[in-house]
Motif scaffolding. Structure first.
Motif, mmCIF file in Angstrom:
data_model
loop_
_atom_site.group_PDB
_atom_site.id
_atom_site.type_symbol
_atom_site.label_atom_id
_atom_site.label_comp_id
_atom_site.label_asym_id
_atom_site.label_seq_id
_atom_site.Cartn_x
_atom_site.Cartn_y
_atom_site.Cartn_z
ATOM 1 N N GLN A 25 -3.642 -4.644 5.775
ATOM 2 C CA GLN A 25 -3.924 -3.725 6.881
ATOM 3 C C GLN A 25 -2.611 -3.229 7.475
ATOM 4 O O GLN A 25 -1.638 -3.979 7.558
ATOM 5 N N GLN A 26 -2.610 -1.967 7.884
ATOM 6 C CA GLN A 26 -1.404 -1.367 8.456
ATOM 7 C C GLN A 26 -1.688 -0.841 9.860
ATOM 8 O O GLN A 26 -2.645 -0.099 10.068
ATOM 9 N N LYS A 27 -0.870 -1.265 10.818
ATOM 10 C CA LYS A 27 -0.968 -0.761 12.194
ATOM 11 C C LYS A 27 0.073 0.325 12.412
ATOM 12 O O LYS A 27 0.978 0.514 11.600
ATOM 13 N N GLY A 28 -0.038 1.019 13.537
ATOM 14 C CA GLY A 28 0.932 2.042 13.889
ATOM 15 C C GLY A 28 1.942 1.538 14.899
ATOM 16 O O GLY A 28 1.721 0.524 15.553
ATOM 17 N N PHE A 29 3.052 2.272 15.040
ATOM 18 C CA PHE A 29 4.124 1.839 15.949
ATOM 19 C C PHE A 29 4.234 2.731 17.184
ATOM 20 O O PHE A 29 5.038 2.470 18.073
ATOM 21 N N ASN A 30 3.428 3.787 17.256
ATOM 22 C CA ASN A 30 3.342 4.597 18.473
ATOM 23 C C ASN A 30 1.915 5.153 18.559
ATOM 24 O O ASN A 30 1.082 4.899 17.687
ATOM 25 N N THR A 31 1.636 5.912 19.621
ATOM 26 C CA THR A 31 0.260 6.379 19.850
ATOM 27 C C THR A 31 -0.288 7.175 18.667
ATOM 28 O O THR A 31 -1.422 6.949 18.219
ATOM 29 N N LYS A 32 0.517 8.084 18.143
ATOM 30 C CA LYS A 32 0.061 8.942 17.046
ATOM 31 C C LYS A 32 -0.241 8.139 15.781
ATOM 32 O O LYS A 32 -1.287 8.325 15.142
ATOM 33 N N THR A 33 0.668 7.247 15.406
ATOM 34 C CA THR A 33 0.459 6.475 14.176
ATOM 35 C C THR A 33 -0.622 5.405 14.350
ATOM 36 O O THR A 33 -1.292 5.044 13.394
ATOM 37 N N ARG A 34 -0.793 4.909 15.571
ATOM 38 C CA ARG A 34 -1.871 3.947 15.816
ATOM 39 C C ARG A 34 -3.231 4.604 15.617
ATOM 40 O O ARG A 34 -4.142 3.997 15.046
ATOM 41 N N GLN A 35 -3.357 5.824 16.088
ATOM 42 C CA GLN A 35 -4.603 6.556 15.867
ATOM 43 C C GLN A 35 -4.790 6.865 14.377
ATOM 44 O O GLN A 35 -5.900 6.752 13.842
ATOM 45 N N TYR A 36 -3.705 7.251 13.711
ATOM 46 C CA TYR A 36 -3.744 7.559 12.279
ATOM 47 C C TYR A 36 -4.191 6.342 11.463
ATOM 48 O O TYR A 36 -4.975 6.469 10.518
ATOM 49 N N ARG A 37 -3.690 5.168 11.863
ATOM 50 C CA ARG A 37 -4.022 3.916 11.159
ATOM 51 C C ARG A 37 -5.250 3.221 11.736
ATOM 52 O O ARG A 37 -5.589 2.119 11.295
ATOM 53 N N ASN A 38 -5.893 3.857 12.733
ATOM 54 C CA ASN A 38 -7.074 3.287 13.382
ATOM 55 C C ASN A 38 -6.809 1.878 13.913
ATOM 56 O O ASN A 38 -7.659 0.995 13.843
ATOM 57 N N PHE A 39 -5.589 1.676 14.423
ATOM 58 C CA PHE A 39 -5.175 0.405 15.033
ATOM 59 C C PHE A 39 -5.309 -0.782 14.070
ATOM 60 O O PHE A 39 -5.513 -1.922 14.493
ATOM 61 N N GLY A 40 -5.211 -0.511 12.775
ATOM 62 C CA GLY A 40 -5.297 -1.586 11.788
ATOM 63 C C GLY A 40 -6.709 -2.073 11.523
ATOM 64 O O GLY A 40 -6.901 -3.117 10.891
ATOM 65 N N MET A 41 -7.722 -1.321 11.986
ATOM 66 C CA MET A 41 -9.126 -1.719 11.795
ATOM 67 C C MET A 41 -9.737 -0.892 10.663
ATOM 68 O O MET A 41 -9.955 0.316 10.807
ATOM 69 N N ALA A 42 -9.998 -1.529 9.554
ATOM 70 C CA ALA A 42 -10.475 -0.828 8.359
ATOM 71 C C ALA A 42 -11.964 -0.528 8.416
ATOM 72 O O ALA A 42 -12.753 -1.292 8.987
ATOM 73 N N ASN A 43 -12.351 0.579 7.809
ATOM 74 C CA ASN A 43 -13.750 0.952 7.601
ATOM 75 C C ASN A 43 -14.224 0.383 6.264
ATOM 76 O O ASN A 43 -13.414 -0.165 5.496
ATOM 77 N N PRO A 44 -15.513 0.524 5.931
ATOM 78 C CA PRO A 44 -16.004 0.008 4.645
ATOM 79 C C PRO A 44 -15.228 0.545 3.447
ATOM 80 O O PRO A 44 -14.958 -0.192 2.487
ATOM 81 N N GLU A 45 -14.842 1.835 3.503
ATOM 82 C CA GLU A 45 -14.100 2.407 2.381
ATOM 83 C C GLU A 45 -12.739 1.744 2.207
ATOM 84 O O GLU A 45 -12.183 1.740 1.108
ATOM 85 N N GLY A 46 -12.185 1.170 3.272
ATOM 86 C CA GLY A 46 -10.925 0.436 3.157
ATOM 87 C C GLY A 46 -11.098 -0.829 2.334
ATOM 88 O O GLY A 46 -10.278 -1.154 1.466
ATOM 89 N N TYR A 47 -12.190 -1.554 2.598
ATOM 90 C CA TYR A 47 -12.465 -2.781 1.837
ATOM 91 C C TYR A 47 -12.859 -2.457 0.408
ATOM 92 O O TYR A 47 -12.537 -3.208 -0.518
ATOM 93 N N ARG A 48 -13.524 -1.322 0.202
ATOM 94 C CA ARG A 48 -13.874 -0.918 -1.164
ATOM 95 C C ARG A 48 -12.639 -0.445 -1.929
ATOM 96 O O ARG A 48 -12.547 -0.643 -3.138
ATOM 97 N N LYS A 49 -11.709 0.170 -1.224
ATOM 98 C CA LYS A 49 -10.436 0.522 -1.866
ATOM 99 C C LYS A 49 -9.696 -0.748 -2.274
ATOM 100 O O LYS A 49 -9.171 -0.841 -3.392
ATOM 101 N N ALA A 50 -9.680 -1.735 -1.372
ATOM 102 C CA ALA A 50 -9.017 -3.007 -1.673
ATOM 103 C C ALA A 50 -9.631 -3.669 -2.895
ATOM 104 O O ALA A 50 -8.919 -4.157 -3.786
ATOM 105 N N LEU A 51 -10.957 -3.648 -2.985
ATOM 106 C CA LEU A 51 -11.639 -4.252 -4.132
ATOM 107 C C LEU A 51 -11.328 -3.492 -5.419
ATOM 108 O O LEU A 51 -11.114 -4.091 -6.479
ATOM 109 N N GLU A 56 -16.319 -11.223 -4.715
ATOM 110 C CA GLU A 56 -15.512 -10.836 -5.867
ATOM 111 C C GLU A 56 -14.158 -11.548 -5.885
ATOM 112 O O GLU A 56 -13.637 -11.871 -6.961
ATOM 113 N N MET A 57 -13.590 -11.798 -4.720
ATOM 114 C CA MET A 57 -12.286 -12.477 -4.670
ATOM 115 C C MET A 57 -12.384 -13.929 -5.111
ATOM 116 O O MET A 57 -11.429 -14.480 -5.669
ATOM 117 N N THR A 58 -13.533 -14.569 -4.883
ATOM 118 C CA THR A 58 -13.673 -15.965 -5.314
ATOM 119 C C THR A 58 -13.598 -16.093 -6.826
ATOM 120 O O THR A 58 -13.213 -17.132 -7.348
#
Length: 317
Positions: A114-140, A183-185
């Motif tokens: 997970q990636q967080k942002g370092f200022n207001t703009k990047t925090r919004q861009y990274r959604n404060f490090g909170m992934a959506n389902p597509e983030g976990y599916r990308k990881a898989l 799947e990770m197990t």
């Protein structure tokens, strides 16, 4: 440099030290003895403060604005070999979950985190490090690609939790996290998990199953954040310190309960105070654990991973 509330005594001494140096420089007065006294007191104060941190203070340290994030670690460790990969091939590319290929020395790894942002703009861009389902599916998707080509996986966890929005639930947040855990197990390549900041709830578990799970010293790992726990039990955030203590979320607590395999020491004052040393320690730790795992056959690797998680917890039949 930013200071947390319990670090203010250190800030005062550092300012006093700089003022003393300035006086010596401007007036040509010998301030060597005074500087040595302040240095000695500063060292003792650091040792006292950082050697006796409460669970809530550890949580604050894990959220320090200057603390390195996932991409900082990857770029420092892999250099020019880092190649980011995008998209879940279903919905979109989740900016809160990053992944790609990189090398440590001559060994290739699939890095996910997970990636967080370092200022207001990047925090919004990274959604404060909170992934959506597509983030976990990308990881898989990336994990499955790594398995196909025999590349070990490294997961770097730093999230306040999976995104709790309505659209995330509509797209199957719970199913995506549960699928990743399943799947990770049984992934047939080594998985090394490192908690580098916050490790909250299913958001962390979605990329948190590994042959080795390592926590940096000033991180936390829990089913819920202290603030959320406090708001549920006491209907107020005022009891977050009490909640942090009750949750047993520090690296020491996790190691004692055998939920993680190793605690990686940080420089005095936290990972942000000496980034180069922190990056070197993380890189060396990843390679050390990989050396222990690379000789195992795929079926043995999966069997050991399954046994590891089956043996967690205390129960009575």
């Amino acid at each position: 440099m930013e200071y947390l509330d319990f670090e203010l005594p250190i800030k005062e001494l550092e300012e006093k030290y700089q003022q003393t140096l300035a006086i010596g420089s401007d007036s040509e007065v010998d301030v060597t003895a005074t500087c040595k006294q302040i240095e000695k007191k500063l060292k003792a104060t650091r040792k006292e403060i950082y050697g006796n941190l409460t669970p809530w203070q550890r949580v604050q340290m894990s959220r320090h604005p200057a603390r390195p994030y996932t991409l900082d670690y990857i770029k420092a460790i892999c250099g020019d070999t880092w190649l980011e990969l995008h998209g879940d091939r279903g919905v979109k590319d989740d900016k809160a979950m990053i992944g790609g290929l990189g090398k440590i020395g001559d060994q290739s790894f699939m890095f996910i985190g997970q990636q967080k942002g370092f200022n207001t703009k990047t925090r919004q861009y990274r959604n404060f490090g909170m992934a959506n389902p597509e983030g976990y599916r990308k990881a898989l998707r990336l994990m499955k690609s790594a398995e196909k080509f025999g590349v070990p996986v490294v997961c770097l966890i730093d999230t306040p939790g999976a995104y709790p929005g309505l659209e995330a639930e509509e797209r199957g947040q719970g199913e995506a996290i549960a699928r990743n855990i399943l799947e990770m197990t049984r992934l047939k390549v080594p998985i090394i998990v490192m908690i580098i900041g916050e490790g909250a709830s299913g958001g962390a578990l979605g990329i948190g199953v590994g042959d080795r799970v390592i926590m940096l010293e000033n991180t936390w790992y829990s089913v819920i954040s202290p603030e959320s726990c406090s708001s549920i039990l006491w209907r107020s955030w005022e009891f977050k310190e009490q909640a942090a203590d009750a949750l047993k979320l520090t690296a020491t607590d996790m190691k004692k309960m055998k939920l993680v395999d190793e605690i990686l020491k940080e420089p005095i004052g936290g990972a942000h105070t000496n980034r180069p040393d922190t990056f070197k320690a993380v890189s060396a730790c990843i390679l050390r654990h990989y050396e222990e795992l690379k000789g195992l056959k795929a079926d043995k690797l999966v069997e050991q991973r399954m046994d590891k998680y089956c043996n967690m917890g205390v129960f009575k039949e």
